[in-house]
Design a protein around this motif. Sequence first.
Motif, PDB file in Angstrom:
ATOM      1  N   TYR A   1      -6.219  -7.895   3.851  1.00 54.57           N
ATOM      2  CA  TYR A   1      -5.475  -6.854   4.163  1.00 54.57           C
ATOM      3  C   TYR A   1      -4.571  -7.528   5.235  1.00 54.57           C
ATOM      4  CZ  TYR A   1      -3.670  -1.883   4.560  1.00 54.57           C
ATOM      5  OH  TYR A   1      -3.296  -0.884   4.147  1.00 54.57           O
TER       6      TYR A   1
ATOM      7  N   ASP B   1      -3.641   2.300  -3.530  1.00 51.73           N
ATOM      8  CA  ASP B   1      -4.828   2.523  -3.943  1.00 51.73           C
ATOM      9  C   ASP B   1      -4.969   2.919  -5.821  1.00 51.73           C
ATOM     10  OD1 ASP B   1      -6.236   2.052  -1.134  1.00 51.73           O
ATOM     11  OD2 ASP B   1      -5.959   4.081  -1.492  1.00 51.73           O
ATOM     12  N   GLU B   2      -4.029   4.154  -6.030  1.00 53.64           N
ATOM     13  CA  GLU B   2      -4.422   4.644  -7.221  1.00 53.64           C
ATOM     14  C   GLU B   2      -4.066   3.157  -8.254  1.00 53.64           C
ATOM     15  OE1 GLU B   2      -4.939   6.702 -10.369  1.00 53.64           O
ATOM     16  OE2 GLU B   2      -5.598   6.729  -8.610  1.00 53.64           O
TER      17      GLU B   2
ATOM     18  N   ARG C   1      -6.443   0.301  -8.009  1.00 53.32           N
ATOM     19  CA  ARG C   1      -7.451   1.090  -8.827  1.00 53.32           C
ATOM     20  C   ARG C   1      -7.195   0.280 -11.026  1.00 53.32           C
ATOM     21  NH1 ARG C   1      -9.016   4.956 -12.766  1.00 53.32           N
ATOM     22  NH2 ARG C   1      -7.122   5.861 -12.307  1.00 53.32           N
TER      23      ARG C   1
ATOM     24  N   MET D   1       0.690  -1.306  -0.165  1.00 50.97           N
ATOM     25  CA  MET D   1       0.111  -0.232   0.200  1.00 50.97           C
ATOM     26  C   MET D   1       0.819   1.016  -0.258  1.00 50.97           C
ATOM     27  SD  MET D   1      -3.083  -1.153  -0.416  1.00 50.97           S
ATOM     28  CE  MET D   1      -3.687   0.858   0.154  1.00 50.97           C
TER      29      MET D   1
ATOM     30  N   LYS E   1     -11.209   3.531  -0.337  1.00 56.00           N
ATOM     31  CA  LYS E   1     -11.102   3.383  -1.677  1.00 56.00           C
ATOM     32  C   LYS E   1      -9.817   2.733  -2.387  1.00 56.00           C
ATOM     33  CE  LYS E   1      -9.273   8.257  -3.740  1.00 56.00           C
ATOM     34  NZ  LYS E   1      -7.545   9.474  -4.096  1.00 56.00           N
ATOM     35  N   SER E   2      -9.847   1.477  -0.813  1.00 58.60           N
ATOM     36  CA  SER E   2      -8.934   0.578  -1.128  1.00 58.60           C
ATOM     37  C   SER E   2      -9.963  -0.635  -1.119  1.00 58.60           C
ATOM     38  CB  SER E   2      -8.673  -0.088   0.570  1.00 58.60           C
ATOM     39  OG  SER E   2      -7.308   1.217   0.383  1.00 58.60           O
TER      40      SER E   2
ATOM     41  N   PRO F   1      -7.036   0.646   6.189  1.00 57.62           N
ATOM     42  CA  PRO F   1      -7.603   0.150   4.420  1.00 57.62           C
ATOM     43  C   PRO F   1      -8.002   1.139   4.792  1.00 57.62           C
ATOM     44  CG  PRO F   1      -8.544  -0.817   5.934  1.00 57.62           C
ATOM     45  CD  PRO F   1      -7.369  -0.548   6.721  1.00 57.62           C
ATOM     46  N   THR F   2      -8.291   2.162   3.539  1.00 59.00           N
ATOM     47  CA  THR F   2      -9.199   3.286   2.858  1.00 59.00           C
ATOM     48  C   THR F   2     -10.171   3.370   2.057  1.00 59.00           C
ATOM     49  OG1 THR F   2      -8.324   4.652   0.870  1.00 59.00           O
ATOM     50  CG2 THR F   2      -7.484   4.900   2.547  1.00 59.00           C
TER      51      THR F   2
END
Length: 245
Positions: free
Chosen positions: A104, A68-69, A72, A60, A95-96, A92-93
């Motif tokens: 995770y 995250d990006e 994606r 991460m 987005k995650s 984690p967010t």
Amino acid sequence: MYHVAICDDDKVFISYIRKILSQAKGINPYQFNIYEFYSGEELVNGLDTNIHLDLLILDMELGGIDGDETARKFREKFKDTVLVFCSGVRAPTVKSFKVTPYRYLLKSYSDKQFVCEMKEILTEVVKRSKEEYIVGHYRNNVIRVNIQDILYVENAKRGSKITVCSDCEAAKFEGQILVDDKLDVLVAKYYELAFAHSSYIINIGHIEKIVGNEVYLDNDECLSISRAYQKEFRQIFTKSIAEKY
């Protein structure tokens, strides 16, 4: 053979994950092709979209584009790969979770915890791989299409073109999913598919009825059965009905 990608900017940790994978598989006859990436950019730009990845283990806290990006962008190409996030401190967010990770993991786990988690991850990888599917392509996307979602497959200039049910995930590609295999190869691989015409094969499981030389599918489409295939096609359909009931 399972295709596994590990993306982490720490080469020592990548070596460690390799060891954990080996320990987690135990006596199971799993074989891995492991691809190493040291940044998010290297991962998203360097993946061969002709290979269907079974598992991605993704750090991460990468330099450049973060996990995250990276996830994606990875999901844009690989919709069904088992994705596992791994982090030292980062939580984690929202987005995650949008990229549907399977697990995770924390880098602070003990060896025993890592092996235990990895065993469950590999069980999921094996489970997904046993589902019958065809690996297709749409531009730069790799798409795993379940056999049960296929209505019919047509000849294309290079390989074949798949038409899928309107309510499945692959439908958003609007019938432009291509596969490398020719029709005769697909028929040999998957008993659900049968020739109705020299230029297309039909999924027997989606047939509503056959009337004369026409076959009606459960999406209300009607396709013709050429004279050369009528007898064999009817026999295959009749056999499938008998086995079903």
